[in-house]
Design a protein around this motif. Structure first.
Motif, PDB file in Angstrom:
ATOM      1  N   ALA A  71       1.392  -0.824   0.547  1.00 55.02           N
ATOM      2  CA  ALA A  71      -0.083  -0.011   0.295  1.00 55.02           C
ATOM      3  C   ALA A  71       0.940   1.215   0.063  1.00 55.02           C
ATOM      4  N   TRP A  72       0.168   2.505   0.007  1.00 63.82           N
ATOM      5  CA  TRP A  72       0.627   3.920  -0.117  1.00 63.82           C
ATOM      6  C   TRP A  72      -0.116   4.167   0.571  1.00 63.82           C
ATOM      7  N   CYS A  73       1.300   4.619   1.817  1.00 68.24           N
ATOM      8  CA  CYS A  73       0.994   5.747   2.947  1.00 68.24           C
ATOM      9  C   CYS A  73       0.858   7.034   2.158  1.00 68.24           C
ATOM     10  N   MET A  74      -0.181   7.306   2.899  1.00 73.52           N
ATOM     11  CA  MET A  74      -0.194   9.287   2.537  1.00 73.52           C
ATOM     12  C   MET A  74       0.402  10.001   3.458  1.00 73.52           C
ATOM     13  N   GLN A  75       0.780   9.590   4.322  1.00 69.32           N
ATOM     14  CA  GLN A  75       1.243  10.292   5.498  1.00 69.32           C
ATOM     15  C   GLN A  75       2.834  10.835   4.956  1.00 69.32           C
ATOM     16  N   CYS A  92       3.800   4.693  10.580  1.00 66.63           N
ATOM     17  CA  CYS A  92       3.430   5.594  11.317  1.00 66.63           C
ATOM     18  C   CYS A  92       1.624   5.653  11.870  1.00 66.63           C
ATOM     19  N   SER A  93       1.442   4.404  11.961  1.00 68.51           N
ATOM     20  CA  SER A  93      -0.014   3.665  12.412  1.00 68.51           C
ATOM     21  C   SER A  93      -1.303   4.754  11.508  1.00 68.51           C
ATOM     22  N   SER A  94      -1.151   5.740  10.187  1.00 72.67           N
ATOM     23  CA  SER A  94      -1.876   6.480   9.574  1.00 72.67           C
ATOM     24  C   SER A  94      -3.135   4.987   9.356  1.00 72.67           C
ATOM     25  N   TYR A  95      -4.058   5.166   9.053  1.00 70.61           N
ATOM     26  CA  TYR A  95      -4.892   4.763   8.365  1.00 70.61           C
ATOM     27  C   TYR A  95      -5.418   5.257   7.281  1.00 70.61           C
ATOM     28  N   GLN A  96      -4.598   6.077   6.658  1.00 72.30           N
ATOM     29  CA  GLN A  96      -4.517   6.377   5.055  1.00 72.30           C
ATOM     30  C   GLN A  96      -4.103   5.748   4.328  1.00 72.30           C
ATOM     31  N   LEU A  97      -4.066   4.738   3.998  1.00 73.35           N
ATOM     32  CA  LEU A  97      -3.569   3.587   2.993  1.00 73.35           C
ATOM     33  C   LEU A  97      -3.906   3.453   1.775  1.00 73.35           C
TER      34      LEU A  97
END
Length: 113
Positions: A71-75, A92-97
């Motif tokens: 996945a590509w992490c947007m953060q 980074c624990s972001s869910y913006q994937l």
């Protein structure tokens, strides 16, 4: 069990390629299966044996190559590996994937006679 219909599709490809390339028997099939593809490997192995009975692939070995989910992490602005959809970024624990790989299944290689 959708693995049965997936194996039927693989057999159709094998039969088509047998006509195109002139081989008579399939000895080994290497399938590349993405971790995010929702394909159960054990069910695939069982289904392959059932579907190929009496065909040009009867008795053939099915070898599974697992590919990681990506996945590509947007953060983070980078590509990361994930094990399940909707996982958090391991960095980074972001869910913006946005999923970019590991969803597909393809025939990687054949051993034929």
């Amino acid at each position: 069990m959708h693995e049965m219909s997936l194996c039927e599709g693989v057999l159709q490809v094998l039969e088509t390629e047998s006509k195109n390339q002139g081989f008579k028997r399939v000895k080994t099939v290497w399938l590349e299966i993405g971790e995010l593809s929702s394909v159960e490997v054990e069910a695939m192995l069982f289904s392959f044996d059932v579907v190929t009975k009496g065909s040009l692939a009867d008795g053939a070995k099915l070898s599974i190559i697992k590919t990681p989910g990506a996945a590509w992490c947007m953060q983070c602005c980078k590509s990361v590996n994930i094990k399940k959809r909707f996982d958090e970024c391991p960095d980074c624990s972001s869910y913006q994937l946005q999923v970019t790989g590991g969803e597909d299944m393809k025939i990687k290689e054949l051993e034929v006679e």
